[in-house]
Each structure stands twice: as structure tokens, then as C-alpha cells.
Design a protein around this motif. Structure first.
Motif, mmCIF file in Angstrom:
data_model
loop_
_atom_site.group_PDB
_atom_site.id
_atom_site.type_symbol
_atom_site.label_atom_id
_atom_site.label_comp_id
_atom_site.label_asym_id
_atom_site.label_seq_id
_atom_site.Cartn_x
_atom_site.Cartn_y
_atom_site.Cartn_z
ATOM 1 N N THR A 1 6.331 9.985 -18.533
ATOM 2 C CA THR A 1 6.232 8.634 -17.960
ATOM 3 C C THR A 1 6.146 7.531 -19.006
ATOM 4 O OG1 THR A 1 3.823 8.788 -17.867
ATOM 5 C CG2 THR A 1 5.045 9.550 -15.929
ATOM 6 N N GLY A 2 5.883 7.898 -20.237
ATOM 7 C CA GLY A 2 5.674 6.876 -21.268
ATOM 8 C C GLY A 2 4.282 6.285 -21.248
ATOM 9 N N ALA A 3 3.393 6.864 -20.457
ATOM 10 C CA ALA A 3 2.013 6.358 -20.395
ATOM 11 C C ALA A 3 1.269 6.719 -21.678
ATOM 12 C CB ALA A 3 1.296 6.939 -19.184
ATOM 13 N N PRO B 1 -8.702 -9.987 5.065
ATOM 14 C CA PRO B 1 -7.392 -9.514 5.524
ATOM 15 C C PRO B 1 -7.269 -7.997 5.506
ATOM 16 C CG PRO B 1 -7.246 -10.285 3.266
ATOM 17 C CD PRO B 1 -8.647 -10.598 3.726
ATOM 18 N N VAL B 2 -6.414 -7.491 6.387
ATOM 19 C CA VAL B 2 -5.997 -6.087 6.369
ATOM 20 C C VAL B 2 -4.484 -6.073 6.187
ATOM 21 C CG1 VAL B 2 -5.815 -3.919 7.637
ATOM 22 C CG2 VAL B 2 -7.864 -5.330 7.892
ATOM 23 N N PHE B 3 -4.032 -5.426 5.138
ATOM 24 C CA PHE B 3 -2.608 -5.299 4.888
ATOM 25 C C PHE B 3 -2.193 -3.895 5.335
ATOM 26 C CE2 PHE B 3 -4.277 -8.516 2.044
ATOM 27 C CZ PHE B 3 -3.450 -9.583 2.386
ATOM 28 N N TYR B 4 -1.610 -3.869 6.516
ATOM 29 C CA TYR B 4 -1.337 -2.658 7.287
ATOM 30 C C TYR B 4 0.089 -2.214 6.959
ATOM 31 C CZ TYR B 4 -1.603 -0.050 11.826
ATOM 32 O OH TYR B 4 -1.648 0.891 12.819
ATOM 33 N N TYR B 5 0.305 -0.907 6.803
ATOM 34 C CA TYR B 5 1.657 -0.454 6.489
ATOM 35 C C TYR B 5 1.953 0.908 7.121
ATOM 36 C CZ TYR B 5 -0.326 2.766 3.019
ATOM 37 O OH TYR B 5 -1.026 3.771 2.405
ATOM 38 N N VAL B 6 3.245 1.180 7.288
ATOM 39 C CA VAL B 6 3.744 2.490 7.699
ATOM 40 C C VAL B 6 4.722 2.938 6.624
ATOM 41 C CG1 VAL B 6 5.000 3.814 9.426
ATOM 42 C CG2 VAL B 6 3.496 1.945 10.148
ATOM 43 N N PHE B 7 4.464 4.103 6.040
ATOM 44 C CA PHE B 7 5.318 4.620 4.966
ATOM 45 C C PHE B 7 6.321 5.605 5.552
ATOM 46 C CE2 PHE B 7 6.102 7.746 1.516
ATOM 47 C CZ PHE B 7 6.722 6.891 0.618
ATOM 48 N N ASN B 8 7.613 5.288 5.401
ATOM 49 C CA ASN B 8 8.681 6.137 5.921
ATOM 50 C C ASN B 8 9.466 6.836 4.817
ATOM 51 O OD1 ASN B 8 7.920 4.970 8.290
ATOM 52 N ND2 ASN B 8 9.864 4.013 8.778
ATOM 53 N N GLY B 9 9.056 6.654 3.569
ATOM 54 C CA GLY B 9 9.821 7.181 2.445
ATOM 55 C C GLY B 9 10.043 8.681 2.531
ATOM 56 N N ASP B 10 11.270 9.097 2.278
ATOM 57 C CA ASP B 10 11.624 10.519 2.364
ATOM 58 C C ASP B 10 12.534 10.832 1.172
ATOM 59 O OD1 ASP B 10 11.980 13.098 3.136
ATOM 60 O OD2 ASP B 10 13.120 12.665 4.949
ATOM 61 N N ASP B 11 11.930 10.916 -0.007
ATOM 62 C CA ASP B 11 12.716 11.036 -1.229
ATOM 63 C C ASP B 11 12.123 12.084 -2.157
ATOM 64 O OD1 ASP B 11 14.804 8.765 -1.013
ATOM 65 O OD2 ASP B 11 12.931 7.813 -0.413
ATOM 66 N N GLU B 12 12.430 12.004 -3.442
ATOM 67 C CA GLU B 12 12.103 13.083 -4.376
ATOM 68 C C GLU B 12 10.618 13.254 -4.656
ATOM 69 O OE1 GLU B 12 15.912 11.297 -6.379
ATOM 70 O OE2 GLU B 12 14.353 10.586 -5.011
ATOM 71 N N LEU B 13 9.791 12.270 -4.309
ATOM 72 C CA LEU B 13 8.383 12.322 -4.694
ATOM 73 C C LEU B 13 7.437 12.646 -3.537
ATOM 74 C CD1 LEU B 13 8.242 9.271 -7.153
ATOM 75 C CD2 LEU B 13 8.728 11.677 -7.658
ATOM 76 N N THR C 1 5.658 16.908 -8.718
ATOM 77 C CA THR C 1 6.554 15.756 -8.835
ATOM 78 C C THR C 1 6.869 15.407 -10.283
ATOM 79 O OG1 THR C 1 4.652 14.233 -8.701
ATOM 80 C CG2 THR C 1 5.826 14.740 -6.645
ATOM 81 N N LYS C 2 6.043 15.867 -11.207
ATOM 82 C CA LYS C 2 6.253 15.527 -12.621
ATOM 83 C C LYS C 2 7.642 15.905 -13.125
ATOM 84 C CE LYS C 2 4.130 15.971 -17.193
ATOM 85 N NZ LYS C 2 2.944 16.451 -17.948
ATOM 86 N N PRO C 3 8.162 17.123 -12.817
ATOM 87 C CA PRO C 3 9.500 17.463 -13.321
ATOM 88 C C PRO C 3 10.607 16.599 -12.726
ATOM 89 C CG PRO C 3 8.294 19.436 -12.608
ATOM 90 C CD PRO C 3 7.532 18.250 -12.117
ATOM 91 N N ARG C 4 10.354 15.940 -11.608
ATOM 92 C CA ARG C 4 11.382 15.151 -10.932
ATOM 93 C C ARG C 4 11.456 13.711 -11.447
ATOM 94 N NH1 ARG C 4 12.017 16.980 -4.878
ATOM 95 N NH2 ARG C 4 11.644 19.215 -5.074
#
Length: 546
Positions: free
Chosen positions: A17-19, A407-419, A448-451
């Protein structure tokens, strides 16, 4: 130098990651919770004078061998980890204190295999994780001062106090601390919002995929569970104190085995992934942290008024469906006894007219009165998602916004990818974001690190957008503080939420309204039977040890 004593960490240069960061792992924050301290609130660690070697993680708490092996476990497990960017140049940085998931029975705050800090480090965020006691060792209650329950939550609270006193020494801003968590860790975060004992220890909250208003995150009839554990272990006793003293002498890993046996006998096992030992309402006392049900506290507005980022994954219930795919006999059991699909906080007796009628309503709404089959995968996923995750989360948002100004910052996560973490681990190909999938977008996990070097443009877009919004939230309490367009609004009373997928980010009103309104009607009708009204309290009138 910390308030407890000197420590030595190490400098890490992560090629993936370069961290570039300093790592301080295995910092003791409490005395070993063993022998007479088992089941009790944590005792702060005594200061030391010699340099503590903080270059490797400490032992993890006793648990089933899911993520960790027995040789990594010890009851002496109350350690925390601090990771800080190496290039912060004397400016104080925002701090993420993150509480791990694991259904209150497994996992740890260690960087391997799940909570690698590198992704957040790259955003100039200091990361703190910790271990807390799990299962019966962390949540057993006999409703007495000697075993009052919620030791695991009290562990996290003590860790937070140590972070508050020391984080500036690591370059962190004690006034920009975000307390985050996912799954069971998210529930612990919310419980800490419901007590004044944690006031001023954090200023923002990030909570994924859980709600204290969902029945799986609160333990009912805790004393009965403790008695069941004693019986499973083959103990003999005549009163609660004798039981407690005998439980303190049992090998910790034997307790883990026994609680797993109890869990497998749960008639909802497979449909409802949970633990027999979880947070509970305590009797009043000097160490009590939760003395009233969370729903009652929230209805009265007795929760800290701080900004929240809160959400869920669109296919949370895939977690349970993956269990059904391995054990198809569970489908037969649920079709034969569909009443098992009723949330456990609706406590009509099994077989009663009221319970059968409710089961028919649920079956009609989700399955058009047909049986659960592998053809109706999505219907089952929706049912589990709604009852075990989404309805409680949405209710939390609405109750908070009805009584608080933050405030409440409400979200729905739909991501369907490599991670997508959980789907990778369990080789799930069904579309959507499963429970725990979003961990891979926040932490560098072993799977997920190798990806990471090869992620697609769309995955990178999701990752960068999420991290940008998160950092702004940690700094200001608002994920889009300067936006005139693409603004992420407060949820308000309309349930405004951000929907995130591979293609875009967009704001909508209350999610899945028909499904949530169905459960609104169910709870309105059946609330008088809800277990929140009594059975989650400690009850001291049981004398039957047969």
C-alpha cells in the motif's frame, strides 16, 4: 513514554500500500482477567518502569478456532494496538478507535488476519484496535456484583480511557477521536453511546451493520444462560455463588467448547447467527454500564448527542444463506417450523395462535406463502437482512433523529468488487454486499491484501470516495462539509441516505420502505409481547437447578 510506562514499537514500510508508519502492538491496558478476576470488570494495568516491547501483537482472547489458533490464545488477552503515520510532522491527527466484529465470540483487534491499518494510515489517520473478552468470559451474568455481565464492553471502555490519556503522545488529537465498529463491535460502540461513563472519550461514531435495537445484540435471561453453561460443563452446585466459584476454576477453552455446544442447540441456529452470551441489562451497581434496555433509553433520548456515520450492506443476509448452503437440512427445519423465522424479541409462546398467525404473515409477505427453497434465495436473504440487521439500524436512525440534533449520515453499501471481505473468505458469488464485506474497504485483510495492486477502476473509485468522506467526517463531523453539489445530507426524519455502488453515489429517502413498513406494523401490533419489556433484565427469582 505513556502514562503506564515506556514502550518500544517498530517502523513499518508496507510495500503493498505504500503505508509508512509506526506500529505499537500488544500494549497491556488491564491486568490479566484470570482466577478471581474472571467475569469481573477489568482492572487497570499497573504502571511499569522497564521498556515494554510493543513490536508484536499480544495473545487473543479464548475463542473458537475460526480466525485464530489455540496457540495464539490466552485468557491474559487485554491488549491494544496503536498505529500512527510516520510523516505527521508535529500536527495532531484524527484517530480511529475500532472495535472488532465476531458475534461476541471470535476475532481480535490484531492486524492479522483482518485489521491491517495501512488503508487508513495512507489517509493520515491514527488507528487504534483492541482485544476484549468474548463469549461467556466477556458476557456471562449471574446478575450479581461478582458476575454482573458486560465485562467485554467494560474492557473497551477502559481501553478508551487509556487512549484518551495517551493518544496525543502518539500524534493523535484527543478531540478528534472517532469510535468505530462493525457487527458486534458496532453494537458495543452504540452501547457506549448510551452511557455517560464514556462521555468525552470520543466525538464521532462510525457504525456498520448492527444495531442495539436488534434482538441478537442483547442477551435475554442471562442467569439462565449461566446455569446452562454450568450444566454443559458437568458442574454441581447449590447456589449462585458456588456456581460462580466453580466456573472460575474451569479451563477457559473448555468454556469456549461448552458455549459452542449451547449455541448449536439454539433452534434458530443457522438462521440467526449469534452468541448465547452477549450484552445484557444489569442490575444497578457501582460497576454497571447498562441498567435499562437500549430501546427504552433511546426513546427517552438518553444517548450522546454526537455525529454518526451509520449504514449497512445491501445483502447482509447472505451471511446466513451461506450457512444454509452448507447445511440444507436447516431449510427443512425452517419450513416445518416457520415460527423460528420470527425475531426472538417477539415472545409469543411457540405454537400459540398469535405466533402461528404472525408466522403466516411473514411467510406471505416474503415467500407468497410458499416454502423456502434455493430458488427463492433472494426472498430468504431479504428476510434475514431485515430482521437481523436493517430494521434495527433504520429504527436506531429514526429514534436518534427524533430526539437529538446531531447529524446522522446514513448509507447503504452496494459495492460488489474485489475487496468484499466476507464473500472472498467464503467463496460467495451471489451478487451484492454481504455482512462484513465492507471491512475490506477500511482495513487491509489477509485475503484482500494480494488483490490491492490489481483492483479495478470502479473498486478504486468506491474506495477513494469512501475514504475521502470518512476522513472529512472524522475531521469535521460532516463527510461533505464544503459541498454545494454531491452533498451527503443528514438523514433527518425522512431517512435520507447515500447509496454506494460500483457506478455512482446517490441520495435517496428511507431505504426499502415497503419492507421496513411491514416490520413497523408487526412491532406496533405485537410490541406488548416484546422481550425488551422484561426478559432482558436480570431476574433473581430462579432457584431451579434441575
Amino acid at each position: 513514554m505513556t502514562t503506564l510506562g515506556p514502550i518500544r514499537g517498530k517502523l513499518v514500510d508496507d510495500v503493498t500500500t505504500g503505508a509508512f508508519y509506526y506500529s505499537f502492538e500488544g500494549i497491556r491496558y488491564a491486568e490479566a482477567p484470570v482466577k478471581n478476576l474472571r467475569f469481573k470488570p477489568p482492572v487497570p494495568k499497573r504502571p511499569w518502569t522497564t521498556v515494554l516491547n510493543a513490536t508484536k501483537p499480544g495473545f487473543v482472547c479464548p475463542q473458537p478456532e475460526i480466525l485464530h489458533t489455540k496457540d495464539q490464545m490466552s485468557e491474559d488477552c487485554l491488549f491494544l494496538n496503536i498505529y500512527t503515520p510516520a510523516n505527521y510532522y508535529n500536527k495532531l491527527l484524527p484517530v480511529m478507535v475500532f472495535v472488532h466484529t465476531g458475534n461476541f465470540i471470535y476475532s481480535s483487534g490484531n492486524s492479522e488476519p483482518v485489521y491491517g491499518p495501512q488503508i487508513l494510515i495512507r489517509q493520515d489517520i491514527i488507528v487504534v484496535t483492541m482485544n476484549y473478552r468474548l463469549g461467556a468470559l466477556g458476557f456471562l451474568s449471574l446478575c450479581t456484583e461478582e458476575a454482573s455481565g458486560n465485562a467485554g464492553i467494560k474492557d473497551v471502555l477502559l481501553a478508551l480511557k487509556l487512549v484518551h490519556s495517551n493518544i496525543e503522545r502518539f500524534g493523535g488529537d484527543p478531540n478528534k477521536v472517532t469510535l468505530g465498529g462493525n457487527g458486534a463491535g458496532s453494537a458495543i460502540v452504540q452501547y457506549l453511546m448510551l452511557t455517560n461513563q464514556s462521555k468525552s472519550l470520543f466525538q464521532r461514531v462510525l457504525t456498520h451493520s448492527a444495531s442495539v435495537l436488534t434482538e441478537k445484540y442483547i442477551q435475554n435471561r442471562p442467569r439462565d444462560k449461566a446455569i446452562s453453561l454450568g450444566k454443559e460443563l458437568g458442574l454441581k452446585w447449590t447456589d449462585d455463588d458456588t456456581l460462580l466459584q466453580k466456573l472460575k476454576k474451569v479451563n477457559a477453552l473448555d468454556i469456549v467448547i461448552a458455549q459452542e455446544a449451547i449455541n448449536k442447540r439454539d433452534p434458530q441456529s443457522g438462521f440467526r447467527i449469534s452468541s448465547p452470551f452477549s450484552p445484557t441489562v444489569e442490575n444497578e451497581g457501582p460497576t454497571a454500564i447498562l441498567t435499562r434496555p437500549p430501546l427504552e433509553l433511546m426513546r427517552e433520548g438518553l444517548i450522546q448527542n454526537i455525529p454518526i456515520m451509520m449504514g449497512y450492506n445491501n445483502q447482509e443476509g447472505l451471511e446466513s444463506f451461506s450457512e444454509l448452503a452448507k447445511n440444507p437440512e436447516i431449510i427443512t427445519k425452517l419450513n416445518t417450523h416457520f415460527e423460528l423465522c420470527i425475531p426472538a424479541d417477539i415472545a409469543y409462546p411457540y405454537g400459540s395462535v398469535e405466533r402461528r398467525n404472525l408466522a403466516l404473515q411473514i411467510k406471505e409477505f416474503y415467500f407468497s406463502c410458499e416454502n423456502i427453497t434455493f430458488v427463492k434465495v433472494q426472498n430468504f436473504i431479504d428476510l434475514v437482512s431485515d430482521t437481523q440487521y436493517i430494521y434495527g439500524i433504520d429504527k436506531f436512525v429514526r429514534l436518534f433523529k427524533g430526539r437529538k440534533t446531531a447529524p446522522v449520515f446514513y448509507y447503504v453499501f452496494n459495492g460488489d468488487d474485489e475487496l468484499n471481505y466476507y464473500k472472498i473468505v467464503h467463496n460467495i458469488t451471489y451478487p451484492g454486499a454481504c455482512h462484513d464485506d465492507d471491512i475490506g474497504y477500511l482495513f487491509l485483510t489477509s485475503v484482500t491484501k494480494p488483490r490491492h495492486p490489481y483492483i479495478s477502476f470502479t473498486t478504486k473509485y468506491i474506495l477513494e470516495a469512501f475514504l475521502h468522506n470518512l476522513k472529512q467526517f472524522m475531521l469535521t463531523g460532516n463527510p461533505t462539509p464544503n459541498a454545494n453539489i454531491n452533498c451527503w445530507p443528514d438523514a433527518g426524519t425522512n431517512g435520507y441516505h447515500l447509496k454506494s455502488d460500483s457506478n455512482n453515489l446517490a441520495v435517496f429517502q428511507r431505504p426499502i420502505p415497503k419492507r421496513l413498513e411491514f416490520w413497523d406494523a408487526v412491532y406496533d401490533e405485537y410490541y406488548s409481547w416484546s422481550k425488551y419489556k422484561g426478559s432482558c433484565f436480570c431476574e433473581n427469582n430462579y432457584n431451579n437447578y434441575e
